[in-house]
Design a protein around this motif. Structure first.
Motif, PDB file in Angstrom:
ATOM      1  N   GLU A   1      -1.211   5.202 -10.860  1.00  0.00           N
ATOM      2  CA  GLU A   1      -1.255   6.030  -9.654  1.00  0.00           C
ATOM      3  C   GLU A   1      -0.505   5.357  -8.508  1.00  0.00           C
ATOM      4  O   GLU A   1       0.230   6.009  -7.753  1.00  0.00           O
ATOM      5  CB  GLU A   1      -2.708   6.283  -9.254  1.00  0.00           C
ATOM      6  N   ILE A   2      -0.662   4.039  -8.390  1.00  0.00           N
ATOM      7  CA  ILE A   2       0.051   3.298  -7.340  1.00  0.00           C
ATOM      8  C   ILE A   2       1.560   3.347  -7.587  1.00  0.00           C
ATOM      9  O   ILE A   2       2.357   3.530  -6.658  1.00  0.00           O
ATOM     10  CB  ILE A   2      -0.439   1.841  -7.282  1.00  0.00           C
ATOM     11  N   ILE A   3       1.967   3.221  -8.849  1.00  0.00           N
ATOM     12  CA  ILE A   3       3.388   3.276  -9.190  1.00  0.00           C
ATOM     13  C   ILE A   3       3.970   4.628  -8.815  1.00  0.00           C
ATOM     14  O   ILE A   3       5.085   4.726  -8.286  1.00  0.00           O
ATOM     15  CB  ILE A   3       3.600   2.991 -10.691  1.00  0.00           C
ATOM     16  N   ALA A   4       3.224   5.700  -9.084  1.00  0.00           N
ATOM     17  CA  ALA A   4       3.686   7.045  -8.714  1.00  0.00           C
ATOM     18  C   ALA A   4       3.851   7.164  -7.202  1.00  0.00           C
ATOM     19  O   ALA A   4       4.827   7.746  -6.708  1.00  0.00           O
ATOM     20  CB  ALA A   4       2.708   8.099  -9.234  1.00  0.00           C
ATOM     21  N   GLN A   5       2.900   6.625  -6.454  1.00  0.00           N
ATOM     22  CA  GLN A   5       3.013   6.628  -4.999  1.00  0.00           C
ATOM     23  C   GLN A   5       4.216   5.804  -4.543  1.00  0.00           C
ATOM     24  O   GLN A   5       4.930   6.188  -3.607  1.00  0.00           O
ATOM     25  CB  GLN A   5       1.723   6.080  -4.380  1.00  0.00           C
ATOM     26  N   ASN A   6       4.431   4.665  -5.215  1.00  0.00           N
ATOM     27  CA  ASN A   6       5.586   3.833  -4.897  1.00  0.00           C
ATOM     28  C   ASN A   6       6.892   4.593  -5.103  1.00  0.00           C
ATOM     29  O   ASN A   6       7.840   4.455  -4.320  1.00  0.00           O
ATOM     30  CB  ASN A   6       5.600   2.573  -5.772  1.00  0.00           C
ATOM     31  N   GLN A   7       6.948   5.391  -6.176  1.00  0.00           N
ATOM     32  CA  GLN A   7       8.165   6.136  -6.461  1.00  0.00           C
ATOM     33  C   GLN A   7       8.453   7.151  -5.364  1.00  0.00           C
ATOM     34  O   GLN A   7       9.604   7.335  -4.949  1.00  0.00           O
ATOM     35  CB  GLN A   7       8.061   6.846  -7.813  1.00  0.00           C
TER      36      GLN A   7
END
Length: 430
Positions: free
Chosen positions: A302-308
């Protein structure tokens, strides 16, 4: 004078073609100098990476400049001009300047925003400078491009946005612990993921990193590749290692949790963060003490998606800054006194060529269309070769303190309208 680029890159070419179009590092000096000897090429830089081979050049004419760059590439790589035309992307003037800046900031990279391309671009520029194939135009363009890219990477820290679960876990540890000085990290499970986590963690500033693996010898072997900060413990000592740790990363392929509830409750006086990269999970989250911050693979994804999403917005912002940087470059170029002088010299030379050509046709009316075309082409080639040297010299003189005197003398020698030229240049500066 015009800036152009010719690009052979991953967006147009598959790897089986691209791998044939790479300049070896040891050949760059020769290649730069050979390209610089071509007609119309006043300055040049060659960039060659695994994903792109590009030439940036200052040319006296766009159409001849494009042709001779393509011819040089075709000859160097032993392909035809037609193949080079099919494979290459060419941009001129503002598009070329914008392209250099987009490349330097990672906007054109396969992994968008990656910072390594800036270092590669800098090395390409410094090599060309050493080879003597850059001049006042490309020197200024690349210096401004490098400064622009550094400013964008400072303002928009794209490279700090984690792209993998391991990187994200390490970032969350850094956020939670704030200062890593004096802190101890445990990494349990030294497969591919754990090995990459160790590589990244080893440069972050932990006081100690303890690695453990079900095969003790593998943990010891990995630890031996690093300095004394990294040490290996036996797998059976995992509870003890956790007791001494500020943060733990679990990355094993175990089918059952590798840490018991009892061990977590009784042996973790310092533990603040636990990153669980295992699927199935390496720890039963229900057994964790309330003061331990826990992230499993879903939390990290979920954090990676937000980072993207954040990264996309940052790259859009960087792209929005490019036009202003391009405009700044052309404001600078218009302030160079040499630009109207070069244009006047070319127009004067072409006027002489036209008068001689017209006179020749009157004296030889029997010439057919093909013969006339061949003669015209060769006459223009003579003109271009004769004025290339003077253009390169006056271009470099134009940035000296006594540039006005040099330009006036140059105009006098070639019979140019000095007053008109300098008056036009003064108008551009206003």
């Amino acid at each position: 004078m015009f800036v152009i680029y010719v690009s052979l890159n991953y967006q147009q070419l598959p790897i089986d073609i691209r791998e044939q179009l790479v300049f070896a590092k040891e050949d760059l000096d020769k290649a730069n100098q050979l390209l610089n000897s071509e007609k119309s090429i006043l300055e040049n830089v060659i960039l060659s990476t695994c994903n792109r081979t590009e030439i940036y050049a200052v040319v006296d004419q766009i159409h001849t400049g494009r042709y001779y760059v393509k011819r040089f590439l075709a000859n160097w790589f032993h392909v035809t001009i037609d193949q080079m035309t099919e494979w290459s992307v060419i941009g001129t003037k503002e598009d070329a300047v914008a392209h250099v800046m987009r490349v330097a900031t990672g906007l054109e990279s396969l992994i968008v925003g990656e910072p390594q391309i800036l270092g590669q671009l800098k090395n390409a520029f410094f090599t060309a400078q050493k080879d003597g194939t850059t001049g006042v135009i490309l020197d200024h363009l690349f210096q401004e491009t490098i400064a622009f890219s550094k400013r964008m990477h400072t303002e928009y820290r794209v490279s700090e946005l984690a792209k993998t679960s391991g990187q994200t876990g390490l970032h969350q540890i850094k956020v939670q612990l704030q200062n890593l000085t004096g802190k101890q990290l445990v990494i349990a499970g030294m497969g591919d993921v754990g090995t990459h986590v160790l590589k990244n963690a080893s440069t972050m500033g932990f006081d100690q990193i303890t690695v453990l693996n079900r095969t003790d010898a593998k943990a010891a072997q990995l630890a031996a590749d690093y300095d004394a900060t990294v040490q290996a413990d036996a797998w059976s000592d995992l509870p003890t290692a956790v007791a001494d740790a500020d943060a733990v990363i679990l990355s094993t392929a175990a089918k059952e949790p590798v840490l018991s509830a009892q061990a977590l409750q009784t042996t973790r006086p310092k533990l603040k963060v636990m990153i669980d990269l295992g699927v199935p999970r390496n720890v039963d989250a229900q057994t964790l003490p309330a003061d331990v911050t826990y992230y499993d693979i879903d939390h990290l994804t979920e954090i990676i998606a937000q980072n993207q999403q954040t990264k996309d917005a940052m790259m859009d912002a960087i792209a929005d800054n490019v036009p202003a940087a391009v405009n700044d470059f052309y404001v600078w170029q218009r302030q160079l006194h040499v630009v109207p002088v070069v244009r006047e010299l070319r127009e004067s030379a072409l006027s002489v060529e036209k008068n001689v050509y017209d006179s020749l046709l009157r004296k030889l009316p029997e010439l057919d269309a093909h013969q006339r075309k061949v003669i015209s082409k060769h006459m223009k080639s003579i003109i271009n070769q004769m004025i290339k040297g003077p253009i390169k010299e006056i271009k470099e003189l134009s940035v000296r303190d006594d540039a006005a005197l040099d330009l006036a003398f140059f105009c006098q020698i070639f019979g140019l309208a000095t007053d008109d030229v300098l008056q036009e240049d003064s108008h551009h500066e206003k």
